[in-house]
Design an enzyme around this catalytic site. Structure first.
Site, PDB file in Angstrom:
ATOM      1  N   SER A 151       7.960   3.954   5.405  1.00 57.92           N
ATOM      2  CA  SER A 151       9.221   3.946   5.151  1.00 57.92           C
ATOM      3  C   SER A 151       8.639   4.516   3.501  1.00 57.92           C
ATOM      4  O   SER A 151       7.276   4.463   3.104  1.00 57.92           O
ATOM      5  CB  SER A 151       9.716   3.112   4.490  1.00 57.92           C
ATOM      6  OG  SER A 151      11.199   3.227   4.811  1.00 57.92           O
TER       7      SER A 151
ATOM      8  N   HIS B 250       5.008  -7.686  -0.888  1.00 54.21           N
ATOM      9  CA  HIS B 250       4.708  -8.946  -0.646  1.00 54.21           C
ATOM     10  C   HIS B 250       5.768  -8.895  -3.040  1.00 54.21           C
ATOM     11  O   HIS B 250       5.577  -7.543  -3.290  1.00 54.21           O
ATOM     12  CB  HIS B 250       3.407  -9.292  -1.205  1.00 54.21           C
ATOM     13  CG  HIS B 250       2.303  -8.807  -0.110  1.00 54.21           C
ATOM     14  ND1 HIS B 250       1.557 -10.075   0.197  1.00 54.21           N
ATOM     15  CD2 HIS B 250       2.239  -8.126   0.962  1.00 54.21           C
ATOM     16  CE1 HIS B 250       1.483  -9.530   1.578  1.00 54.21           C
ATOM     17  NE2 HIS B 250       1.597  -8.211   1.938  1.00 54.21           N
TER      18      HIS B 250
ATOM     19  N   ASP C 273       0.846  -1.252  -0.226  1.00 56.61           N
ATOM     20  CA  ASP C 273      -0.599  -0.044   0.062  1.00 56.61           C
ATOM     21  C   ASP C 273       0.768   1.133   0.548  1.00 56.61           C
ATOM     22  O   ASP C 273       2.165   1.172   0.462  1.00 56.61           O
ATOM     23  CB  ASP C 273      -0.645   0.232   1.655  1.00 56.61           C
ATOM     24  CG  ASP C 273      -2.254  -1.304   1.295  1.00 56.61           C
ATOM     25  OD1 ASP C 273      -2.022  -1.852   0.228  1.00 56.61           O
ATOM     26  OD2 ASP C 273      -3.027  -1.195   2.585  1.00 56.61           O
TER      27      ASP C 273
END
EC number: 4.1.1.65
Length: 266
Positions: A237, A135, A74
């Site tokens: 981050s 991912h 995200d």
């Protein structure tokens, strides 16, 4: 040792404290409210035993993956484009008007010939409110992981505008990956507050450690399916995705929000 790393370790220590249940409930609920976090895909805030457990929350409702190359996380698209050459180096933008050397960012995770035809890139910023796990964006093989020590400046837009070469100065881990089309890199940039990055496939990669040195680890037959979890940040981050020219065609706009599982390139 830099102040940013010391303060980040202190914040990480506090975030990992398991307060009495009622106190932790208040802490978590206020954090969710302050950052306006949508918890519909996750457990209720009161069910996390520490603030760090809330940061690193897992999805309770599996995401559906769109066709093509998907976002590994995200976040928000801060910049997207193609590199340009200057003094025989490839440069990309961290944010509009602020360029950095891709060779300096990647350090020992590339061969010169792999960059010769140019590169495309996208910067994905994860804010404190975002889902912090990352991912595999496609079926791929991880060829190597390169750890580069550095400081831990905040990576939000304000700091990117104020501090030159911020991505290059910060601690980071670069994964060199390969799919059926070619080579690409996933660069995980550390940030102020906690600064920890974890990788499920190699627990020995330690970030924001008191003693650190640069290294590269090579892997054999380290394969991941599209959407498979690679690891997580603790707090927000940035992920910089860099691909060989022509490998990916990004369909993105600067400033747009993105979710893990959504298509970002053909």
């Amino acid at each position: 040792m830099s102040f940013s790393k010391e303060s980040s370790r202190l914040f990480g220590f506090v975030a990992g404290i398991k307060f009495p249940k009622m106190i932790q409930k208040v802490i978590n609920e206020n954090y969710v409210k302050y950052f306006n976090i949508n918890m519909s895909e996750f457990k209720a805030p009161c069910e996390y035993e520490s603030l760090n457990a809330l940061f690193t929350r897992t999805l309770q409702i599996p995401r559906k993956f769109e066709e093509g190359f998907i976002s590994p996380s995200d976040g928000k698209i801060l910049e997207c484009g193609s590199t340009f050459l200057a003094n025989e180096e490839h440069f990309a933008f961290s944010i509009k008007g602020h360029a950095y050397s891709v060779e300096e960012l990647l350090k020992d995770s590339f061969e010169k010939d792999e960059l010769k035809n140019g590169l495309d890139y996208v910067n994905i910023y994860l804010s404190p409110k975002d889902y912090h796990r990352y991912h595999s964006p496609c079926d791929m093989q991880i060829l190597s992981a390169t750890y580069t020590s550095g400081v831990l400046y905040s990576v939000n837009e304000k700091h990117l505008e104020r501090i030159s070469n911020l991505y290059v100065k910060n601690e980071r881990v670069s994964l060199k990956c390969q799919n059926e089309k070619g080579i690409f890199w996933l660069v995980f940039v550390g940030a102020q507050n906690v600064g920890k990055m974890r990788f499920n496939f190699d627990a020995s990669i330690q970030t924001n450690a008191k003693i650190s040195h640069n290294f590269t680890r090579k892997y054999e037959n380290l394969n991941f399916k599209k959407g498979e979890e690679l690891g997580n940040f603790e707090l927000g981050s940035t992920i910089v995705l860099i691909s060989q020219k022509g490998l990916l065609t990004f369909n993105l706009k600067v400033g747009q929000g993105i979710k893990f599982g959504e298509k970002i390139a053909d």
